[in-house]
Design an enzyme around this catalytic site. Structure first.
Site, PDB file in Angstrom:
ATOM      1  N   CYS A 144       0.803  -1.227   0.000  1.00  0.00           N
ATOM      2  CA  CYS A 144       0.000   0.000   0.000  1.00  0.00           C
ATOM      3  C   CYS A 144       0.836   1.277   0.000  1.00  0.00           C
ATOM      4  O   CYS A 144       0.862   2.001  -0.992  1.00  0.00           O
ATOM      5  CB  CYS A 144      -0.939   0.000   1.207  1.00  0.00           C
ATOM      6  SG  CYS A 144      -2.174  -1.285   1.096  1.00  0.00           S
ATOM      7  N   ILE A 145       1.489   1.560   1.136  1.00  0.00           N
ATOM      8  CA  ILE A 145       2.078   2.891   1.331  1.00  0.00           C
ATOM      9  C   ILE A 145       3.167   3.207   0.289  1.00  0.00           C
ATOM     10  O   ILE A 145       3.221   4.329  -0.217  1.00  0.00           O
ATOM     11  CB  ILE A 145       2.631   3.069   2.769  1.00  0.00           C
ATOM     12  CG1 ILE A 145       1.628   2.558   3.811  1.00  0.00           C
ATOM     13  CG2 ILE A 145       2.996   4.514   3.062  1.00  0.00           C
ATOM     14  CD1 ILE A 145       0.374   3.333   3.940  1.00  0.00           C
TER      15      ILE A 145
END
Ligand SMILES: NC(=O)c1ccc[n+]([C@@H]2O[C@H](COP(=O)([O-])OP(=O)(O)OC[C@H]3O[C@@H](n4cnc5c(N)ncnc54)[C@H](O)[C@@H]3O)[C@@H](O)[C@H]2O)c1
Length: 427
Positions: free
Chosen positions: A274-275
């Site tokens: 994700c990040i």
């Protein structure tokens, strides 16, 4: 009866059949929550092994204990298949496929497109499609809507389409799929209403927004917020290093301010699906609109420098012991990208290992959740953790602060520690 009213009825009496495409970190927990709410789920995945495992009641996802999955499979509430033609059977299609980056850091929406093509072949009046994969604003309307409005079907009348970002935080014992508020943006008000009715029994809190684009941006804002703030504290770690000040002490003291400060902690860099990835979806979209997302770029730069920063700290430490990196034994603690999980995707620990190997160090690692590493030419097996493996190492690098490790033993037995997580300082 209209498609909308029939679906609202099926939501009320729990007779709607849910299809979940992609049974990974996001899809399997979602399938379990839907089944727990009383619906029946037909899961779809391309991998035979994933499907066979689920049909045998075995979970391959750490956040879904097998003890939770087995009874749902036994009761016929969850079944899995690789046969995408069975999408015609389901009322709701939740798409949870990967959205990685290409080698040039552009969005790779090929999985979303493949799922969209599979839906196109089977779509019929009375079906609902919800995209859950993180993606750039416009994906739902630009890529999925044309694949659903086929054969004269009209979105908002015959079929329904929404974006609802999955916000699961693997390994988080408090916030899970069910109790994390669920944002939904429908293409039309009827789309929103239908998805709200279907998701209302599954999630504790729904957060409706006015469009799929708003919902797509919510997820990107959240993950960009994290990336930028982690970038800020990582830069602060490098600043403090040059000033010979303890960054953890500075952050802990700053966090005593009861307002206007939110604590983020430095580390080895960003990891996970994700990040490190999601903000680039937004940056890419904005580049196409002639706008440069500066915070995303700078945070990405700082965060991706971190593995090299920590490897420099290893070299400096070895230098003090009059040892070169080449030939030194370095034990890396943790391969997963964060504590208490088994996910090594984009893990900065792997970058640290690779950089150390490139400089000629003899690298071993320990991770209770990752028994083997086969990533980008790195082939290693986790060693046992004890004085016998810690004491011979010229340097120990704590890359992931898994909760179950014996940090007292580590601190006592290690000759030199580079602690990217302040794991020893927390004790
Ligand atoms: N992992 C997380 O922490 C997390 C959190 C929030 C959101 N997300 C987002 O959720 C999405 C899914 O991520 P994930 O971590 O669950 O991925 P994953 O790799 O764990 O799971 C995806 C699954 O989809 C299957 N798949 C791929 N293409 C398919 C297709 N065309 N048809 C059927 N199955 C297919 C794969 O075999 C795999 O089992 C991504 O967009 C991600 O950004 C992930």
């Amino acid at each position: 009866m209209s498609s909308e009213l029939r679906l609202l009825e099926k939501a009320r009496d729990r007779s709607a059949l849910f299809g979940v495409i992609g049974l990974g970190y996001v899809g399997l927990p979602l399938a379990v929550e839907i089944a727990d709410a009383g619906f029946t789920v037909l899961g779809f995945d391309l991998k035979e092994s994933v499907v066979a495992g689920i049909n045998a009641g075995h979970s391959h996802i750490q956040d879904v204990p097998t003890t939770r999955l087995t009874p749902l499979v036994g009761a016929g509430k969850i079944t899995a298949t690789t046969d995408m033609s069975r999408l015609s059977e389901v009322d709701v299609i939740s798409i949870c496929v990967p959205t990685p980056l290409s080698k040039t850091k552009d969005p790779d929406v090929s999985y979303v497109l493949a799922a969209g093509e599979a839906v196109t072949k089977e779509i019929r009046a009375g079906q609902v499609v919800v995209l859950e994969s993180t993606t750039y604003p416009g994906t739902t309307r630009e890529l999925l809507l044309p694949r659903i409005e086929v054969q004269g079907l009209e979105v908002g009348k015959d079929v329904f389409l929404a974006f609802s970002p999955e916000r699961v935080d693997p390994g988080n014992p408090t916030w899970q799929t069910k109790n994390t508020p669920k944002v939904i943006g429908g293409v039309t008000p009827a789309c929103l209403q239908v998805v709200q009715a279907l998701y209302e029994p599954v999630f504790d809190t729904l957060v409706p927004v006015s469009s799929p684009e708003a919902a797509e941006l919510v997820k990107l804002l959240e993950n960009t917020f994290r990336s930028v703030n982690i970038g800020l504290v990582n830069e602060m770690a490098m600043v403090c290093d040059r000033l010979a000040v303890n960054v953890w002490e500075v952050i802990d003291a700053a966090a005593t301010k009861p307002f206007g400060f939110m604590k983020f902690t430095p580390g080895p860099g960003l990891g996970g699906h994700c990040i490190p990835i999601d903000p680039h979806y937004l940056a890419w979209k904005m580049r196409a609109l002639n706008y440069k997302t500066r915070f995303i770029e700078v945070a990405g730069e700082v965060n991706s420098e971190m593995p090299a920063f920590w490897v420099r700290k290893v070299a400096e430490g070895l230098n003090e012991d009059s040892k070169p990196v080449r030939g030194s034994n370095v034990l890396v603690i943790g391969a997963a990208y964060k504590k208490d999980i088994d996910d090594v995707r984009e893990s900065p620990a792997l970058d640290i290992i690779r950089l150390l190997l490139q400089q000629g160090a003899k690298v071993s690692y320990h991770d209770p959740h990752v028994p083997q590493l086969h990533e980008d030419g790195v082939e290693l097996a986790s060693v046992l953790l004890g004085p016998d493996t810690v004491a011979p190492a010229d340097c120990v690098v704590i890359a992931t602060d898994h909760s179950t490790l014996d940090y007292t033993m580590l601190a006592n037995a290690a000759r030199r520690v580079v602690d990217t997580r302040n794991a020893l300082g927390k004790g």
